[in-house]
Design a protein around this motif. Structure first.
Motif, mmCIF file in Angstrom:
data_model
loop_
_atom_site.group_PDB
_atom_site.id
_atom_site.type_symbol
_atom_site.label_atom_id
_atom_site.label_comp_id
_atom_site.label_asym_id
_atom_site.label_seq_id
_atom_site.Cartn_x
_atom_site.Cartn_y
_atom_site.Cartn_z
ATOM 1 N N ARG A 8 2.699 8.115 -4.006
ATOM 2 C CA ARG A 8 2.472 9.294 -4.648
ATOM 3 C C ARG A 8 1.425 10.796 -4.476
ATOM 4 O O ARG A 8 1.625 11.374 -4.556
ATOM 5 N N ARG A 9 0.620 9.916 -3.224
ATOM 6 C CA ARG A 9 -0.785 11.506 -3.314
ATOM 7 C C ARG A 9 0.299 12.556 -1.812
ATOM 8 O O ARG A 9 -0.071 13.183 -2.160
ATOM 9 N N ARG A 23 0.494 -1.526 0.379
ATOM 10 C CA ARG A 23 0.079 0.013 0.308
ATOM 11 C C ARG A 23 0.880 1.225 -0.127
ATOM 12 O O ARG A 23 0.211 2.586 -0.242
ATOM 13 N N ASP A 83 7.056 11.272 -9.561
ATOM 14 C CA ASP A 83 6.132 11.024 -9.260
ATOM 15 C C ASP A 83 5.724 10.154 -7.565
ATOM 16 O O ASP A 83 4.945 9.905 -6.848
ATOM 17 N N GLU A 103 1.230 3.538 -3.178
ATOM 18 C CA GLU A 103 0.354 4.698 -3.636
ATOM 19 C C GLU A 103 0.059 5.694 -2.625
ATOM 20 O O GLU A 103 -0.667 6.995 -2.969
#
Ligand SMILES: Cc1ncc(C[n+]2csc(CCOP(=O)(O)OP(=O)(O)O)c2C)c(N)n1
Ligand code: SF4
Lengths: 416, 343
Positions: A257-258, A251, A273, A254
């Protein structure tokens, strides 16, 4: 898109990489800092001690008697619900090793700055990544920064990433010893309130349902809801607990990136990214992958060569753990040759990122030729002319369609 | 539902926002009725093991909210196995050598949280339980660091005089001539060839506020000392004597008797050191100092333990004598230092 805090609203400071980390920690509402000095990390501890001595932070600073105790104290602090930070390098990181695994396995969101330095023997204070690679299997998220601005930004982000309820894993922020730690650079810092808002204030401890308490409770050492941390755990459950760590790692990309995007909206800065940062890869015949500050040199050489019409590109790997297999496969798949730069070696094998990238590309039907370049051990400089020669060699490999010499050494006597 | 669970499990829970000041009580019956010990039934320590008795007695001296840290060792291994725990209070096991460092981090966290109004309690005590291996040897550095930095932690050593969890290997706390699996009594070497490290004196040398020794047989003395250690502002160290029937080779029903013999022979004297006051003999050891005829020969301690059985052989008389001389010398030393010893 305009960032929430345009450059004019940020504080411009000339600091070195270590100071950049110290300032980031100062702004991050850290409850406990436990650290021990070791070159080239020492400035972080010194700078932070100044903040404490001048009453600029509320943090409890524990000047521990060893790095083993530094990480142990961070485990105790984080298990109590505190936000905890430490920093080290090389031998200090090696001394922490046992507790690195415990911190990750207890799912404690500790942040650790690793100011990369070569491991002894012979004793050496300069940069390579052998220290970081020794902890790659410990269950930590490992991020590598390119410059001091990124060291500042990433240290703050690291708390967000570590404490994300989807993650709950410790984060190591790696910055190259001396190249970053001791080199002055202009960086922009966000105002305190922006950092605090980004972190959501003090650490919030995640909750879980505990059957013997019959309710959801914060997972911490809490006299209101007694929990036991670190019990004996044998063949009937250990494996399942390891599975939880494996799943949590999945996890992580993600979340990174956020956080990278959110930071961009706030500060106007982002790093690819958040996982990899590329340059010139779209049409490149030859792509070089690299970690840390060397990316700056490689990129500038690539730029120059591209101007001269050479089809070269670069991928900087920012997130080393979890390793970005999919991202790298996607970006490298059309290259003819990939040069993998490693500032560490697994004796009797290849460089650590070479092994990973080899695995990442193994599923491709037609895969690029891979060449591993070991460089910069013990702080050996990698000047642009050496990087250019590496690109030329790789272009030759592309022309020849392959090479028998998969493991090469950059800038070492008797081999160059 | 949750109330019943709590009752069932015997947890000690402290509500946030309330101040707790549980009084020191030395009436065992009342204590048994009114207090819940921190350690609950169901653990897997050997029958006759002194460690859980020490923990139980110590926890009867707690003032209120308390967080426990446990070094790797018998106590840790035998009180937990996922998904079970014998601990009714918050408890953490980190590793073998770092209980003191872990406690340092907890204490620092509590301070920072209190400073920012997030603690929810007036005071939370931090108590360590660690074996002799985790204290005399591999954990000494972390312990010394914790003491030097002045963390407000009570460190309770349960000294069973060897690495028991790994199967009875010698430690810095093993006495001379004791058999262990790494100091076997062989044809050439009669057990451990070195003396016992004076760990409590080493802690006195740190000049922390409070250092004491105790045994579970002298329970009121132990409870009082635990409370003093908690009340001391700064680090406190309690060296408790923890007979291990498995490792010392004795019957499971004489644990407490062995504690008595350890004190009666002056092998394990009871004392406390208070900064500014110095060494003070307590309980039975003070009585013996006042009436030296009560001091028993070391043979009384040795003869009931299989780990010393080679000392009882006629050809090893000289070893028993050496052991007696060693015990006497340490006791004499203490008498000279103790401010309440008769002169
Ligand atoms: C770094 C490290 N080395 C060795 C061990 C193995 N080990 C676990 S418990 C133990 C002995 C514990 O002895 P002690 O502290 O005296 O406690 P006891 O088991 O006797 O109660 C050892 C050697 C370990 N867990 N960690
Ligand atoms: S081996 Fe000794 S110390 Fe360990 S549980 Fe058994 S009696 Fe107690």
């Amino acid at each position: 898109m305009a960032s929430k805090y345009p450059v004019s609203k940020q504080i411009l400071m000339a600091v070195n990489g270590d100071e950049a980390v110290a300032y980031a920690v100062k702004q991050s509402l850290v409850d406990v800092v436990a650290a021990y000095p070791i070159t080239p990390q020492t400035i972080i501890v010194e700078k932070f001690s100044e903040f404490v001595a001048n009453g600029e932070v509320y943090t409890e600073f524990i000047p521990v008697e060893s790095e083993h105790s530094a990480m142990s104290a961070c485990v105790g602090a984080a298990a109590t619900g505190a936000r905890a930070f430490t920093a080290t390098a090389a031998n200090g990181l090696a001394l922490m090793w046992e507790i690195l695994y415990i911190a990750a396995s207890l799912r404690l969101p500790i942040v650790l700055a690793v100011v990369n330095r070569a491991l002894s023997a012979p004793i050496n204070i300069h940069c390579d990544h052998s220290d970081a690679m020794g902890m790659r299997d410990a269950g930590w998220i490992q991020l590598f920064v390119e410059n001091s601005q990124e060291a500042y930004d990433t240290t703050i982000q690291a708390f967000r990433i570590a404490e994300d309820p989807e993650v709950l894993l410790p984060v190591a922020v790696n910055l190259d010893g001396f190249f970053l730690s001791h080199t002055l650079e202009n960086i922009r810092m966000l105002p305190d309130e922006a950092v605090r808002a980004f972190l959501g204030g003090h650490r919030k401890v995640h909750k879980t349902y505990v059957d013997y308490l019959g309710k959801e409770v914060e997972v911490k050492l809490d006299p209101a809801n007694p929990l036991s941390f670190g019990p004996l755990d044998l063949y009937d459950y250990y494996f399942e607990h390891k599975m939880q760590q494996i799943e949590a790692m999945k996890r992580v990309p993600e979340v990174i990136r956020r956080v990278n995007e959110e930071w961009y909206e706030l500060s106007g800065r982002r790093y690819g990214d958040g996982i990899i940062a590329t340059y010139g890869v779209e049409d490149a015949e030859v792509i070089v992958t690299v970690l840390g500050s060397t990316a700056g040199t490689v990129r500038s050489v690539a730029k120059k060569m591209r101007k001269a019409g050479r089809k070269v590109g670069i991928v900087r790997i920012r997130m080393f753990r979890p390793f970005p297999f999919d991202e790298l496969r996607e970006v490298l798949k059309d290259a003819r040759v990939v040069g993998v730069m490693d500032r560490a070696i697994s004796f009797g094998s290849y460089g650590p990122s070479y092994l990973e990238i080899n695995a990442a590309l193994s599923e491709l039907k037609s895969r690029p030729v891979l060449v591993n370049y070991i460089y910069g051990l013990g702080g050996r400089d990698v000047p642009p002319n050496l990087v250019e020669r590496m690109f030329e060699e790789l272009l030759d490999v592309a022309k020849a369609g392959g090479t028998a010499e998969r493991l090469r050494f950059l800038g070492v006597r008797g081999n160059v | 539902m949750s109330e019943r669970r709590e009752e069932h499990y015997g947890l000690l829970r402290f509500e946030r926002g309330r101040h707790y000041e549980m009084p020191l009580d030395l009436n065992l019956r009342r204590l048994a009725e009114s207090r819940r010990p921190a350690i609950l039934p169901g653990h897997r320590l050997c029958a006759g093991c002194a460690a859980p008795i020490i923990v139980k007695l110590a926890s009867l001296a707690f003032r209120g909210p308390t967080i426990l840290v446990n070094a790797t060792g018998c106590l840790e291994v035998a009180t937990t196995i996922f998904p079970y725990t014998s601990w009714g209070v918050p408890w953490i096991h980190n590793a073998f050598e770092n209980a003191a460092a872990t406690a340092s981090g907890i204490e620092a966290a509590l301070k920072a949280m209190k400073r920012t109004g997030r603690l929810g309690y007036e005071r939370v005590d931090v108590v360590v339980f660690a074996g002799d291996g985790g204290t005399f040897d591999i954990g000494l550095q972390a312990l010394s660091g914790m003491a030097e930095r002045g963390h407000d932690v009570l460190y309770i050593l349960y000294d069973n005089e060897a690495y028991m969890n790994t199967g009875i290997q010698r430690s810095g706390g093993t006495p001379p001539f004791a058999w262990t699996t790494t100091s076997p009594a062989g044809r050439v070497l009669p057990g451990k060839m070195q003396e016992k490290k004076p760990i409590a004196d080493i802690m006195v040398a740190h000049r922390i506020p409070y250092v004491a020794t105790a045994t579970p047989a002298h329970w009121a003395d132990l409870i009082r000392k635990v409370r003093k250690g908690l009340e001391a502002e700064g680090p406190a160290f309690l060296h408790t004597f923890s007979p291990c029937d498995r490792g010392w080779r004795f019957d499971t029903n004489i644990t407490i008797e062995i504690c008595r013999r350890a004190v009666d022979t002056c092998y394990f004297p009871l004392w406390e050191w208070v900064r500014g006051k110095g060494y003070l003999l307590t309980d039975r050891s003070l009585t013996i100092a006042r009436n030296p005829r009560l001091k028993k020969p070391i043979k009384k301690f040795v003869e009931v333990q299989g780990r010393f059985k080679h000392l009882l052989k006629p050809e090893n008389k000289h070893l028993l004598k050496q052991l007696q001389e060693y015990v006497d010398a340490v006791w004499e030393d203490l008498l000279e230092r103790a401010v309440n010893a008769p002169r």
